[in-house]
Write a protein that holds these residues in place. Structure first.
Motif, PDB file in Angstrom:
ATOM      1  N   UNK A   1     -21.141 -31.210   0.185  1.00  0.00           N
ATOM      2  CA  UNK A   1     -21.406 -29.892   0.756  1.00  0.00           C
ATOM      3  C   UNK A   1     -21.975 -30.071   2.150  1.00  0.00           C
ATOM      4  N   UNK A   2     -21.361 -29.403   3.113  1.00  0.00           N
ATOM      5  CA  UNK A   2     -21.825 -29.454   4.499  1.00  0.00           C
ATOM      6  C   UNK A   2     -22.137 -28.039   4.947  1.00  0.00           C
ATOM      7  N   UNK A   3     -23.362 -27.825   5.402  1.00  0.00           N
ATOM      8  CA  UNK A   3     -23.781 -26.510   5.880  1.00  0.00           C
ATOM      9  C   UNK A   3     -24.070 -26.613   7.373  1.00  0.00           C
ATOM     10  N   UNK A   4     -23.297 -25.939   8.211  1.00  0.00           N
ATOM     11  CA  UNK A   4     -23.552 -25.994   9.650  1.00  0.00           C
ATOM     12  C   UNK A   4     -24.843 -25.244  10.001  1.00  0.00           C
ATOM     13  N   UNK A   5     -25.707 -25.893  10.756  1.00  0.00           N
ATOM     14  CA  UNK A   5     -26.967 -25.276  11.174  1.00  0.00           C
ATOM     15  C   UNK A   5     -27.009 -25.044  12.684  1.00  0.00           C
ATOM     16  N   UNK A   6     -26.778 -26.076  13.447  1.00  0.00           N
ATOM     17  CA  UNK A   6     -26.839 -25.935  14.901  1.00  0.00           C
ATOM     18  C   UNK A   6     -26.022 -27.057  15.538  1.00  0.00           C
ATOM     19  N   UNK A   7     -25.146 -26.695  16.460  1.00  0.00           N
ATOM     20  CA  UNK A   7     -24.343 -27.714  17.159  1.00  0.00           C
ATOM     21  C   UNK A   7     -24.207 -27.376  18.646  1.00  0.00           C
ATOM     22  N   UNK A   8     -25.281 -26.864  19.212  1.00  0.00           N
ATOM     23  CA  UNK A   8     -25.275 -26.569  20.642  1.00  0.00           C
ATOM     24  C   UNK A   8     -24.393 -25.394  21.015  1.00  0.00           C
ATOM     25  N   UNK A   9     -24.206 -24.427  20.095  1.00  0.00           N
ATOM     26  CA  UNK A   9     -23.405 -23.216  20.329  1.00  0.00           C
ATOM     27  C   UNK A   9     -21.925 -23.512  20.586  1.00  0.00           C
ATOM     28  N   UNK A  10     -21.502 -24.722  20.193  1.00  0.00           N
ATOM     29  CA  UNK A  10     -20.084 -25.059  20.385  1.00  0.00           C
ATOM     30  C   UNK A  10     -19.197 -24.143  19.546  1.00  0.00           C
ATOM     31  N   UNK A  11     -19.578 -23.964  18.272  1.00  0.00           N
ATOM     32  CA  UNK A  11     -18.762 -23.139  17.406  1.00  0.00           C
ATOM     33  C   UNK A  11     -18.751 -21.683  17.858  1.00  0.00           C
ATOM     34  N   UNK A  12     -19.882 -21.220  18.320  1.00  0.00           N
ATOM     35  CA  UNK A  12     -19.954 -19.844  18.799  1.00  0.00           C
ATOM     36  C   UNK A  12     -19.056 -19.641  20.014  1.00  0.00           C
ATOM     37  N   UNK A  13     -19.051 -20.610  20.906  1.00  0.00           N
ATOM     38  CA  UNK A  13     -18.203 -20.520  22.099  1.00  0.00           C
ATOM     39  C   UNK A  13     -16.728 -20.540  21.726  1.00  0.00           C
ATOM     40  N   UNK A  14     -16.360 -21.418  20.788  1.00  0.00           N
ATOM     41  CA  UNK A  14     -14.968 -21.494  20.358  1.00  0.00           C
ATOM     42  C   UNK A  14     -14.526 -20.195  19.680  1.00  0.00           C
ATOM     43  N   UNK A  15     -15.428 -19.605  18.902  1.00  0.00           N
ATOM     44  CA  UNK A  15     -15.096 -18.345  18.235  1.00  0.00           C
ATOM     45  C   UNK A  15     -14.930 -17.222  19.261  1.00  0.00           C
ATOM     46  N   UNK A  16     -15.808 -17.200  20.263  1.00  0.00           N
ATOM     47  CA  UNK A  16     -15.697 -16.183  21.314  1.00  0.00           C
ATOM     48  C   UNK A  16     -14.391 -16.342  22.092  1.00  0.00           C
ATOM     49  N   UNK A  17     -14.011 -17.588  22.360  1.00  0.00           N
ATOM     50  CA  UNK A  17     -12.751 -17.834  23.061  1.00  0.00           C
ATOM     51  C   UNK A  17     -11.557 -17.377  22.224  1.00  0.00           C
TER      52      UNK A  17
END
Length: 450
Positions: A322-338
């Motif tokens: 099980x892997x739970x994403x917590x924080x990765x420098x807003x990379x995922x947020x930026x990719x989702x916004x793009x």
């Protein structure tokens, strides 16, 4: 010397004409060659093969993945040996083997949406190939009909030369007999030279357009091509009684570029869903089977490979992760916004394409009606001009009319011939453009040769 030079030119021209035997090319053959050899179309077909492979890859990524690993080597120094269960110092040879497998159980539907995205991309590329085929048909048809018109205009100019020369010989005889003024002969001589000039220009224009057509078809432009007039009944009532609203509905149902824009919007939507799904926990199952063989130098009790690798040293490992994403420098947020921006822009592209479809239909509707009316008018004009020329020629032969009136009437007749040919091929092309605007254009719409 002048006669010898003229004779040489005639001989060389005759030899060139024999060597350059015209290659007959029908309308249908030109379209078929274009669909087979067009570079852009071939590239898009290659891209379609790639998107098909990408779709299959994304589908298989939802299934278990497996791998086999192996290694062989030597430890020289301290190492833990499984045969005796202690650390030994010396040289130890070993062989490792491992078989592992894993399967995603839940990843926020990210992989499912990735597959849907790749499928939509593949479907969009398929529609793009269809539209590119229609582009090829339209472009080749335009260039073929343009060259065919040039060929017809050259024929008209050549026939006009014969007419003007015959008229010149007749006037010359009348001048020698004293029944015509010499000024009439000089004026008619100018008409002959002018007709020859127009024929040269028509010939050059035809050669240039044939070279452009050959370039589009990716065939040898140095050859001489003879185009065949398609057998197309222009007196038919095709498209009659169909209103603009019916055409718009048909185009919105059939236009491949509109379908492509819709599928691209769906692909972007699934891409956005896939990126958003990576915020959720990732659960996967795994299992592995491994074994090891050791051989210790100067050790008398080395067990056999059979005992170690296949029996004693086997290990089985399995479980879930099980892997739970917590924080990765807003990379995922930026990719989702793009991905969201890409989706919004794709929807705007679809709206733009929809407007373009309706605009194309409107222009095709109006241009076809105009071309059909012009064709009918040019047909009437040609019949009137031909009748006027015959009457004026009879008046001239009877001495009632003068050479200026005959020349004017002949010019009007030649112009009517040219206008009729231009209107005829314009109707042909506009009919194809109607099918192109509706998204129904296919090779079956291309008429066969005579």
């Amino acid at each position: 010397m002048k006669n010898i030079t003229l004779f040489s030119v005639i001989v060389l021209s005759t030899f060139s004409a024999v060597a350059q035997t015209p290659v007959k090319l029908t309308f249908r053959e030109a379209i078929e060659i274009g669909l087979k050899r067009n570079i852009l179309l071939q590239q898009q077909r290659n891209q379609l093969s790639f998107t098909e492979m990408s779709k299959n890859s994304n589908l298989l990524q939802m299934t278990p993945s497996a791998s086999i690993n192996g290694s062989a080597g030597r430890f020289d120094g301290n190492s833990f040996n499984q045969q005796i269960g202690e650390v030994v110092n010396g040289k130890t040879d070993y062989i490792n083997g491992n078989i592992s497998a894993s399967i995603p159980l839940f990843n926020g539907f990210s992989q499912v949406n990735s597959f849907r995205q790749s499928k939509s991309v593949n479907d969009a590329q398929y529609q793009f190939v269809i539209r590119t085929e229609q582009d090829v048909i339209r472009n080749v048809a335009s260039q073929y009909l343009t060259a065919l018109l040039d060929q017809q205009l050259l024929k008209i100019d050549v026939e006009n030369i014969s007419t003007q020369k015959a008229q010149y010989n007749q006037i010359k005889e009348q001048v020698e007999l004293g029944s015509r003024a010499e000024a009439d002969m000089v004026n008619q001589e100018f008409q002959v030279k002018n007709a020859e000039l127009l024929a040269v220009r028509s010939s050059n224009r035809l050669k240039n357009d044939l070279a452009i057509l050959a370039q589009t078809l990716v065939i040898d432009p140095s050859l001489t091509y003879e185009l065949e007039d398609p057998n197309w009944d222009l007196a038919g009532a095709e498209f009659e009684g169909v209103n603009l609203e019916d055409w718009n509905k048909l185009a919105l149902q059939n236009r491949s570029d509109l379908k492509q824009a819709d599928l691209n919007a769906k692909a972007s939507q699934f891409g956005f869903y896939s990126a958003r799904g990576r915020y959720l926990p990732n659960l996967s199952a795994f299992a592995s089977l491994s074994s090891r063989y050791n051989f210790i130098f100067d050790f008398p009790d080395n067990r056999s490979f059979e005992d170690q690798f296949r029996k004693d040293n086997r290990q089985v490992n399995y479980g879930v992760q099980l892997t739970i994403p917590l924080f990765n420098g807003l990379i995922q947020r930026t990719q989702t916004a793009q991905a969201r921006v890409t989706y919004d822009n794709a929807k705007l592209s679809y709206l733009r394409t929809e407007i373009q479809v309706k605009t194309d239909v409107l222009l095709a509707f109006q241009n076809y009606k105009d071309a059909k009316t012009s064709y009918q008018a040019s047909d009437a004009q040609l019949r009137a001009a031909e009748l006027s020329y015959r009457m004026e020629k009879e008046r001239f032969e009877l001495g009632i009319s003068n050479v200026i009136q005959l020349t004017t009437t002949n010019q009007a007749y030649v112009r009517a011939l040219s206008d009729y040919a231009n209107a005829r091929y314009t109707v042909m092309f506009q009919r194809l453009l109607v099918n192109y605007a509706l998204g129904t254009l296919k090779i079956d719409d291309i008429p066969q040769g005579q």
